[in-house]
Design an enzyme around this catalytic site. Structure first.
Site, mmCIF file in Angstrom:
data_model
loop_
_atom_site.group_PDB
_atom_site.id
_atom_site.type_symbol
_atom_site.label_atom_id
_atom_site.label_comp_id
_atom_site.label_asym_id
_atom_site.label_seq_id
_atom_site.Cartn_x
_atom_site.Cartn_y
_atom_site.Cartn_z
ATOM 1 N N ASP A 1 1.280 11.155 20.689
ATOM 2 C CA ASP A 1 2.282 11.987 20.017
ATOM 3 C C ASP A 1 2.770 13.117 20.915
ATOM 4 O O ASP A 1 2.233 13.343 22.006
ATOM 5 C CB ASP A 1 1.687 12.593 18.741
ATOM 6 N N TYR B 1 -10.519 8.590 23.127
ATOM 7 C CA TYR B 1 -9.867 9.895 23.212
ATOM 8 C C TYR B 1 -10.912 10.981 23.420
ATOM 9 O O TYR B 1 -12.030 10.887 22.899
ATOM 10 C CB TYR B 1 -9.097 10.203 21.929
#
Length: 260
Positions: A58, A117
């Site tokens: 994002d 992540y």
């Protein structure tokens, strides 16, 4: 025709995410990582080249090692030379760090078996140079309690409680291999949340991170996090952590690809 796999690092601060966007924002072009790399590939190939990424980060989210592949009609460039060739046309906040030739059927998106992540949380006062890459929480969380909460993030789970409104996924189930916190070995004032799964819902990692920190700071017991997870109710989750501390850390193509 050669299928080229790139490893890409980028500072996502000034990008509207990874994915190319053909629309403009108030008349201005939307700047994306995929779009910038495709511009560079077009300069090399003299035609548009489609780039496929392993994950759609994002706006404001960074990457240590995003994976992306494209098909090249050029046979004269040694595969390792794609690194300097593409970098020559890229802005400094994107760097190609590796390139290799892969099987024609390989897809960065569909061949990936897991994605990892890292979320960086600063517990004190960051230096100015760190502010783009950490979430300052200004207190020392209880790492043991955080890891007890994170221990419930294992196996096939319905992660609807941590899906952002507007997520278009057909299913909210994901397979999480591991999730845990640890102290950064380079800076003891930074704790890192690492999570590995087959895939993630929109803003899922940030929602989980924000919830874990919020619940720990609010004095909730670890079992409360499991209750929220099992509820599948987004309203019960905590606030979403900012994008600044989130990095796509690793893409794996080894092992079993889970389809949940």
């Amino acid at each position: 025709m050669r299928n080229i796999l790139l490893t890409v690092s980028y500072d996502g601060t000034d990008f509207c995410g990874w994915q190319r966007q053909d629309k403009s924002d108030k008349g201005k072009p939307v700047r994306t990582v995929q779009g910038e790399i495709e511009k560079s590939l077009e300069k090399i190939h003299k035609t548009h080249i489609n780039l496929t990424g392993s994950g759609r980060t994002d706006s404001g989210v960074h990457a240590f090692a995003q994976a992306a592949n494209f098909y090249s009609t050029i046979d004269t460039i040694p595969v390792e030379k794609y690194v300097p060739a593409i970098n020559a046309f890229l802005p400094p906040d994107i760097r190609i760090v590796d390139s290799k030739e892969v099987d024609e059927s390989f897809s960065s998106r569909f061949s990936a078996t897991s994605r990892t992540y890292h979320y960086f949380i600063h517990t004190k006062n960051p230096f100015a140079s760190q502010m783009r890459y950490v979430w300052p929480v200004h207190y020392k969380p209880d790492l043991e309690k955080l890891n007890k909460m994170a221990s419930y993030l294992r196996g096939e789970l319905d992660c609807a409680a941590f899906a952002a409104a507007g997520d278009a996924s057909l299913s909210t189930c994901r397979y999480i291999d591991d999730a845990h916190f640890f102290i950064d070995d380079k800076d003891s004032d930074i704790i890192v949340f690492e999570i590995t799964a087959n895939a993630f819902l929109w803003k899922m990692v940030r929602s989980i991170t924000g919830s874990l920190i919020h619940f720990e700071k609010s004095g909730k017991e670890p079992e409360y996090f499991k209750e929220v997870l099992d509820s599948c109710d987004r309203k019960k989750a905590g606030p979403t952590a900012p994008p600044t501390g989130l990095f796509l850390y690793k893409i794996s193509f080894e092992g079993e690809r889970r389809h949940v």
